[in-house]
Design a protein around this motif. Structure first.
Motif, PDB file in Angstrom:
ATOM      1  N   PRO A  87       3.634   3.071  -0.077  1.00 30.66           N
ATOM      2  CA  PRO A  87       2.334   2.576   0.948  1.00 30.66           C
ATOM      3  C   PRO A  87       1.697   1.595   0.243  1.00 30.66           C
ATOM      4  O   PRO A  87       1.583   1.464  -0.683  1.00 30.66           O
ATOM      5  N   VAL A  88       1.451   0.570   1.216  1.00 27.26           N
ATOM      6  CA  VAL A  88       0.623  -0.683   0.928  1.00 27.26           C
ATOM      7  C   VAL A  88      -0.582  -1.075   1.843  1.00 27.26           C
ATOM      8  O   VAL A  88      -0.405  -0.789   2.832  1.00 27.26           O
ATOM      9  N   ILE A  89      -1.702  -1.170   1.083  1.00 30.76           N
ATOM     10  CA  ILE A  89      -3.110  -1.848   1.575  1.00 30.76           C
ATOM     11  C   ILE A  89      -3.031  -3.398   1.513  1.00 30.76           C
ATOM     12  O   ILE A  89      -2.991  -3.729   0.073  1.00 30.76           O
ATOM     13  N   SER A  90      -3.158  -3.913   2.293  1.00 31.32           N
ATOM     14  CA  SER A  90      -2.951  -5.495   2.233  1.00 31.32           C
ATOM     15  C   SER A  90      -4.085  -5.955   2.972  1.00 31.32           C
ATOM     16  O   SER A  90      -4.535  -5.907   4.133  1.00 31.32           O
ATOM     17  N   ILE A 112     -11.931  -4.354   7.383  1.00 33.04           N
ATOM     18  CA  ILE A 112     -11.643  -2.967   7.082  1.00 33.04           C
ATOM     19  C   ILE A 112     -11.277  -2.201   8.175  1.00 33.04           C
ATOM     20  O   ILE A 112     -10.155  -1.528   7.930  1.00 33.04           O
ATOM     21  N   SER A 113     -11.587  -2.478   9.297  1.00 35.31           N
ATOM     22  CA  SER A 113     -11.032  -1.815  10.415  1.00 35.31           C
ATOM     23  C   SER A 113      -9.593  -2.185  10.783  1.00 35.31           C
ATOM     24  O   SER A 113      -8.717  -1.354  10.995  1.00 35.31           O
ATOM     25  N   GLY A 114      -9.203  -3.499  10.688  1.00 29.17           N
ATOM     26  CA  GLY A 114      -7.919  -3.907  10.503  1.00 29.17           C
ATOM     27  C   GLY A 114      -6.973  -3.282   9.526  1.00 29.17           C
ATOM     28  O   GLY A 114      -5.760  -2.792  10.113  1.00 29.17           O
ATOM     29  N   VAL A 115      -7.393  -2.914   8.469  1.00 28.21           N
ATOM     30  CA  VAL A 115      -6.826  -2.350   7.592  1.00 28.21           C
ATOM     31  C   VAL A 115      -6.393  -0.900   7.752  1.00 28.21           C
ATOM     32  O   VAL A 115      -5.261  -0.426   7.647  1.00 28.21           O
ATOM     33  N   TYR A 116      -7.447  -0.163   8.411  1.00 28.52           N
ATOM     34  CA  TYR A 116      -7.386   1.155   9.085  1.00 28.52           C
ATOM     35  C   TYR A 116      -6.432   1.182  10.014  1.00 28.52           C
ATOM     36  O   TYR A 116      -5.518   1.997  10.346  1.00 28.52           O
ATOM     37  N   THR A 117      -6.541   0.110  11.025  1.00 30.05           N
ATOM     38  CA  THR A 117      -5.514   0.211  12.323  1.00 30.05           C
ATOM     39  C   THR A 117      -4.141   0.116  11.850  1.00 30.05           C
ATOM     40  O   THR A 117      -3.116   0.603  12.504  1.00 30.05           O
ATOM     41  N   ALA A 118      -3.874  -0.807  10.566  1.00 29.66           N
ATOM     42  CA  ALA A 118      -2.208  -0.644  10.172  1.00 29.66           C
ATOM     43  C   ALA A 118      -1.902   0.520   9.785  1.00 29.66           C
ATOM     44  O   ALA A 118      -0.925   0.679   9.520  1.00 29.66           O
ATOM     45  N   LYS A 166       2.960   9.330  -2.645  1.00 26.85           N
ATOM     46  CA  LYS A 166       3.332   8.143  -3.377  1.00 26.85           C
ATOM     47  C   LYS A 166       1.897   7.439  -3.783  1.00 26.85           C
ATOM     48  O   LYS A 166       0.850   7.426  -2.781  1.00 26.85           O
ATOM     49  N   ARG A 167       1.555   6.863  -4.852  1.00 29.87           N
ATOM     50  CA  ARG A 167       0.325   6.121  -5.086  1.00 29.87           C
ATOM     51  C   ARG A 167       0.540   4.716  -4.167  1.00 29.87           C
ATOM     52  O   ARG A 167       1.877   4.370  -3.831  1.00 29.87           O
ATOM     53  N   VAL A 168      -0.384   3.964  -4.230  1.00 28.26           N
ATOM     54  CA  VAL A 168      -0.557   3.051  -3.252  1.00 28.26           C
ATOM     55  C   VAL A 168      -0.782   1.538  -4.030  1.00 28.26           C
ATOM     56  O   VAL A 168      -1.462   1.585  -5.164  1.00 28.26           O
ATOM     57  N   ILE A 169       0.097   0.750  -3.320  1.00 22.77           N
ATOM     58  CA  ILE A 169      -0.155  -0.729  -3.783  1.00 22.77           C
ATOM     59  C   ILE A 169      -1.157  -1.413  -3.155  1.00 22.77           C
ATOM     60  O   ILE A 169      -1.175  -1.125  -1.514  1.00 22.77           O
ATOM     61  N   VAL A 170      -2.200  -1.925  -3.667  1.00 24.47           N
ATOM     62  CA  VAL A 170      -3.151  -2.563  -2.972  1.00 24.47           C
ATOM     63  C   VAL A 170      -3.081  -4.141  -3.259  1.00 24.47           C
ATOM     64  O   VAL A 170      -3.190  -4.432  -4.276  1.00 24.47           O
ATOM     65  N   LEU A 171      -3.052  -5.116  -2.184  1.00 25.70           N
ATOM     66  CA  LEU A 171      -2.941  -6.344  -2.404  1.00 25.70           C
ATOM     67  C   LEU A 171      -4.500  -7.160  -1.835  1.00 25.70           C
ATOM     68  O   LEU A 171      -4.571  -6.756  -0.491  1.00 25.70           O
ATOM     69  N   ILE A 172      -4.958  -7.783  -2.430  1.00 23.62           N
ATOM     70  CA  ILE A 172      -6.153  -8.329  -1.908  1.00 23.62           C
ATOM     71  C   ILE A 172      -6.192  -9.844  -2.138  1.00 23.62           C
ATOM     72  O   ILE A 172      -6.172 -10.463  -3.158  1.00 23.62           O
ATOM     73  N   ASP A 173      -6.002 -10.783  -0.925  1.00 22.05           N
ATOM     74  CA  ASP A 173      -5.544 -12.157  -1.114  1.00 22.05           C
ATOM     75  C   ASP A 173      -7.120 -12.805  -0.929  1.00 22.05           C
ATOM     76  O   ASP A 173      -7.712 -12.433  -0.182  1.00 22.05           O
ATOM     77  N   GLU A 174      -7.352 -14.106  -1.585  1.00 20.51           N
ATOM     78  CA  GLU A 174      -8.379 -14.785  -1.575  1.00 20.51           C
ATOM     79  C   GLU A 174      -9.830 -13.943  -1.860  1.00 20.51           C
ATOM     80  O   GLU A 174     -10.878 -14.019  -0.988  1.00 20.51           O
ATOM     81  N   TYR A 175      -9.689 -13.064  -2.949  1.00 18.21           N
ATOM     82  CA  TYR A 175     -10.907 -12.169  -3.048  1.00 18.21           C
ATOM     83  C   TYR A 175     -12.185 -12.601  -3.106  1.00 18.21           C
ATOM     84  O   TYR A 175     -13.179 -12.163  -3.080  1.00 18.21           O
TER      85      TYR A 175
END
Length: 231
Positions: A87-90, A112-118, A166-175
């Motif tokens: 599973p991926v959180i981007s 954050i709402s968009g991430v939850y929507t995904a 499964k553990r999660v992959i977290v991707l944060i762009d332009e943090y």
């Protein structure tokens, strides 16, 4: 330019094959990897590539996108055992531009709402969420000002781990983008407090995290809200 890796591959755009980075990132000894590069280095494309590679919700697409890649040619075993397996959180802060804290907070809440929507399929499974989890999830989808945004992404990693086992992959762009905006527009203190509570928890000491990737220009110590990840 085009930064969506799927569009680049499927539409046949010429690009430099960076797919070996996916393995380099995953096998790095650090739990969270930070990429600091100048503007226009294709950091966003790199994050997009990682998302498509690991995403368990689009495993068939992942295999097709990487079938002809350098990574598949050089290490097909790694591809077979990791492609489409997590599973991926981007999250991308690239569009966070605001001259006031009120505007920035609205942008962050929407993000954050968009991430939850995904991942709203967690809501669609009627037997998965407990009643209190469902209420909290829905309040974030609705961008409710009274919703619990503190540790929102950490809670999502826990739900994804429980659902997929499964553990999660977290991707944060332009943090560092909202930090720059906050510094330049004099709401640094408010922004750091919100970002620390909402985002840091998903990366630091999180048992549900498989790997984290951040891209930006500033070093973490200078960005402030992720300084706890320096080690």
């Amino acid at each position: 330019g085009i930064s969506d890796y799927r569009e680049i591959v499927e539409d046949g755009y010429f690009h430099w094959d960076r797919t070996l980075f996916v393995k380099e990132f995953y096998t790095d000894h650090g739990k969270t990897v930070l990429i600091l590069r100048p503007r226009r280095w294709a950091k966003t494309t790199t994050v997009s590539m990682a998302k498509y590679f690991f995403d368990i919700n689009a495993s068939g697409l992942a295999y097709s996108l990487f079938a002809q890649s350098r990574l598949s040619q050089e290490d097909p075993e790694f591809v077979a055992s990791h492609c489409g397996h997590f599973p991926v959180i981007s999250v991308s802060f690239g569009e966070c531009r605001a001259t006031s804290w009120e505007e920035m907070k609205a942008d962050l809440v929407a993000l954050i709402s968009g991430v939850y929507t995904a991942h709203r399929y967690l809501m669609d499974d009627s037997d998965f969420l407990y009643d209190d989890e469902r209420r909290k999830f829905q309040s974030i989808l609705d961008e409710d000002p009274s919703a619990h945004y503190k540790f929102a992404l950490r809670r999502l990693t826990a739900l994804l781990h429980r659902y997929h086992n499964k553990r999660v992959i977290v991707l944060i762009d332009e943090y560092d983008k909202p930090v720059n905006e906050a510094f330049e527009n004099d709401y640094f203190k408010e922004a750091i407090a919100f970002l620390t509570s909402a985002f840091t928890g998903c990366l630091k000491d999180n048992p549900y995290l498989e790997k984290g990737l951040l891209t930006g220009v500033l070093r973490v110590a200078k960005a402030g809200y992720l300084s706890g990840l320096n080690n």
